[in-house]
Write a protein that holds these residues in place. Structure first.
Motif, PDB file in Angstrom:
ATOM      1  N   ARG A  98      43.905  27.166  45.163  1.00  0.00           N
ATOM      2  CA  ARG A  98      42.542  26.704  45.412  1.00  0.00           C
ATOM      3  C   ARG A  98      41.759  26.678  44.103  1.00  0.00           C
ATOM      4  O   ARG A  98      41.984  27.495  43.204  1.00  0.00           O
ATOM      5  CB  ARG A  98      41.825  27.612  46.413  1.00  0.00           C
ATOM      6  CG  ARG A  98      42.416  27.502  47.820  1.00  0.00           C
ATOM      7  CD  ARG A  98      41.684  28.364  48.803  1.00  0.00           C
ATOM      8  NE  ARG A  98      41.871  29.766  48.418  1.00  0.00           N
ATOM      9  CZ  ARG A  98      41.052  30.742  48.786  1.00  0.00           C
ATOM     10  NH1 ARG A  98      40.009  30.491  49.532  1.00  0.00           N
ATOM     11  NH2 ARG A  98      41.279  31.980  48.400  1.00  0.00           N
ATOM     12  N   VAL A 100      38.021  26.674  42.182  1.00  0.00           N
ATOM     13  CA  VAL A 100      36.631  27.105  42.281  1.00  0.00           C
ATOM     14  C   VAL A 100      35.922  26.672  40.999  1.00  0.00           C
ATOM     15  O   VAL A 100      36.508  26.717  39.912  1.00  0.00           O
ATOM     16  CB  VAL A 100      36.540  28.646  42.397  1.00  0.00           C
ATOM     17  CG1 VAL A 100      35.095  29.104  42.492  1.00  0.00           C
ATOM     18  CG2 VAL A 100      37.347  29.141  43.565  1.00  0.00           C
ATOM     19  N   GLN A 114      28.718  29.298  42.680  1.00  0.00           N
ATOM     20  CA  GLN A 114      30.152  29.100  42.860  1.00  0.00           C
ATOM     21  C   GLN A 114      30.318  27.959  43.845  1.00  0.00           C
ATOM     22  O   GLN A 114      29.637  27.911  44.871  1.00  0.00           O
ATOM     23  CB  GLN A 114      30.778  30.390  43.392  1.00  0.00           C
ATOM     24  CG  GLN A 114      32.256  30.292  43.649  1.00  0.00           C
ATOM     25  CD  GLN A 114      32.832  31.630  44.118  1.00  0.00           C
ATOM     26  OE1 GLN A 114      32.305  32.687  43.810  1.00  0.00           O
ATOM     27  NE2 GLN A 114      33.900  31.563  44.872  1.00  0.00           N
ATOM     28  N   GLY A 117      36.682  26.798  46.635  1.00  0.00           N
ATOM     29  CA  GLY A 117      37.488  28.006  46.727  1.00  0.00           C
ATOM     30  C   GLY A 117      37.550  28.577  48.066  1.00  0.00           C
ATOM     31  O   GLY A 117      38.057  29.561  48.410  1.00  0.00           O
TER      32      GLY A 117
END
Length: 117
Positions: A98, A100, A114, A117
Motif C-alpha cells: 500500500r 501512503v 496523510q 494507505g
C-alpha cells in the motif's frame, strides 16, 4: 584529407563559444550569482536555500522520521504548499504494497497529513 580539415574547422568553431562561456547553459547565471546547476528547477533551489538558512528542515530528516514510525520505503518526495506553508509530500510504500503520502510541515517537521494507505 578534406574530411579531417572539415572536422578540425568544426571543432574550432564550436570550441570558441564554449571557451568564451557563451554556449554553456547556466554560465551566465553563475556569473550573476544565480544557481548554475539545476537551472529551471526553482522549487528545489528554493528548498535548498531554505534548509541552508535554517528556515526548513532537511528532507533527509523527514525521511528518517517517517522510517522510524512506518516500515517501508520512500518512493518519491516533493516540496509544495499546504495551507500556505511549505510542506514535504513523501510518497511511501508499506511492506504490504500500500502507498501512503505523508504531508510534513517543512518548517517544524510536524506531520500534518496523510493520504491513502
Amino acid at each position: 584529407m578534406k574530411c579531417r580539415m572539415a572536422i578540425a574547422a568544426l571543432l574550432i568553431a564550436t570550441a570558441a563559444p564554449l571557451s568564451a562561456g557563451l554556449a554553456v547553459p547556466g554560465a551566465a547565471w553563475a556569473q550573476e550569482g544565480l544557481p548554475s546547476l539545476g537551472a529551471g528547477r526553482g522549487d528545489q533551489d528554493q528548498a535548498r536555500a531554505a534548509v541552508r538558512a535554517g528556515r526548513q528542515i532537511p528532507l533527509a530528516r523527514v525521511i528518517q522520521m517517517i522510517a522510524a514510525r512506518t516500515p517501508g520505503r520512500m518512493l518519491n518526495a516533493t516540496v509544495g504548499d499546504q495551507g500556505g506553508r511549505p510542506a514535504y509530500f513523501v510518497q511511501w510504500q508499506k511492506p504490504d504494497g500500500r502507498v501512503v503520502v505523508f504531508v510534513v510541515d517543512a518548517e517544524s517537521g510536524a506531520m500534518i497529513g496523510q493520504q491513502g494507505g
